[in-house]
Write a protein that holds these residues in place. Structure first.
Motif: not given
Length: 129
Positions: A9-15, A36-39, A115-122, A81-82
């Motif tokens: 939900t944020e540009r920078s976030d740790v979950l 593995f984060a596919r991003h 680089d959020g907010p986004r939906t990410r795949t792990i 973000g990169h």
């Protein structure tokens, strides 16, 4: 191969995603799991999931890597973000015992959004050993 979907939900976030990773590991697994984060603008690390520490990590990455003045920003305005994701790294490998990550007392598996907010795949890959 099991995957986990994470909404940020944020540009920078740790979950903390330890529970999600635990559910993705087969119940009878003993060996290692790679998470593995596919991003290219997100990462994974292991550390304590205390809420103030998670905020500190996001703030530290923001402070280390300013969000302006990068050549890549001419393309899509997310060079920071990169670079932040490169500092964290895209994956961790953890031991697995009886189908659960075998982490230390205060260790959790953390997803780092840069680089959020986004939906990410792990992706979670388990190898018996």
């Amino acid at each position: 191969m099991p995957t986990i979907s994470i909404e940020t939900t944020e540009r920078s976030d740790v979950l903390d995603m330890t529970e999600d990773v635990s559910r993705a590991i087969p119940d009878d697994a003993d060996g290692i799991a790679t998470v593995f984060a596919r991003h290219t603008t997100a990462g994974v690390t292991v550390n304590e999931a205390e809420s103030r520490l998670l905020e500190d990590l996001a703030n530290a990455l923001d402070g280390l890597v300013p969000d302006a003045g990068w050549a890549h920003d001419e393309i899509d305005n997310n060079a920071d973000g990169h670079v932040r994701a490169m500092l964290v790294g895209p994956s961790v490998t953890v031991p697995v015992s009886d189908g659960q990550p075998d982490l230390g007392t205060w260790q959790s598996i953390l997803f780092v959004e840069c680089d959020g907010p986004r939906t990410r795949t792990i992706q979670v890959e388990t190898v018996d050993g």
